[in-house]
Design a protein around this motif. Structure first.
Motif, PDB file in Angstrom:
ATOM      1  N   ASP A   1      -6.088   0.585  -3.302  1.00 28.62           N
ATOM      2  CA  ASP A   1      -4.733   0.989  -3.635  1.00 28.62           C
ATOM      3  C   ASP A   1      -3.953  -0.181  -4.238  1.00 28.62           C
TER       4      ASP A   1
ATOM      5  N   LEU B   1      -3.584   7.090   0.918  1.00 25.26           N
ATOM      6  CA  LEU B   1      -4.654   6.268   0.374  1.00 25.26           C
ATOM      7  C   LEU B   1      -5.842   7.147   0.003  1.00 25.26           C
TER       8      LEU B   1
ATOM      9  N   LYS C   1       0.829  -1.207   0.000  1.00 24.85           N
ATOM     10  CA  LYS C   1       0.000   0.000   0.000  1.00 24.85           C
ATOM     11  C   LYS C   1       0.861   1.254   0.000  1.00 24.85           C
TER      12      LYS C   1
END
Length: 67
Positions: A60, A7, A3
C-alpha cells in the motif's frame, strides 16, 4: 504517506526488497530495514520477518510512492 484503511493483497510478483528501497529504506542490512519499516508502519510486531499483513501495508505504501 500512511497506510490506507483498506489493504489489498500484493500481486504474486511483488518485490518487497525493491519496495523498501523505493520508499527510502537502506536494504544493505535487510533485517534492519524490515524492523525500521515495521517500527514506523506496523508497530505491534518488530520482528525482522514480513507477515502477509506486513506485506499488504508495504504494498500500500509503495503504491502511494509509485503514483
Amino acid at each position: 504517506y500512511w497506510k490506507d484503511s483498506v489493504l489489498v493483497e500484493p500481486p504474486p510478483d511483488f518485490d518487497y526488497k525493491t519496495a523498501l528501497r523505493v520508499i527510502g529504506y537502506d536494504i544493505a542490512d535487510l533485517p534492519a530495514a524490515i524492523i525500521a519499516f515495521k517500527r514506523h508502519f506496523v508497530q505491534n510486531d518488530i520482528s525482522p520477518q514480513l507477515s502477509d499483513d506486513d506485506l499488504k501495508v508495504l504494498y500500500d505504501i509503495f503504491q502511494q510512492y509509485d503514483r
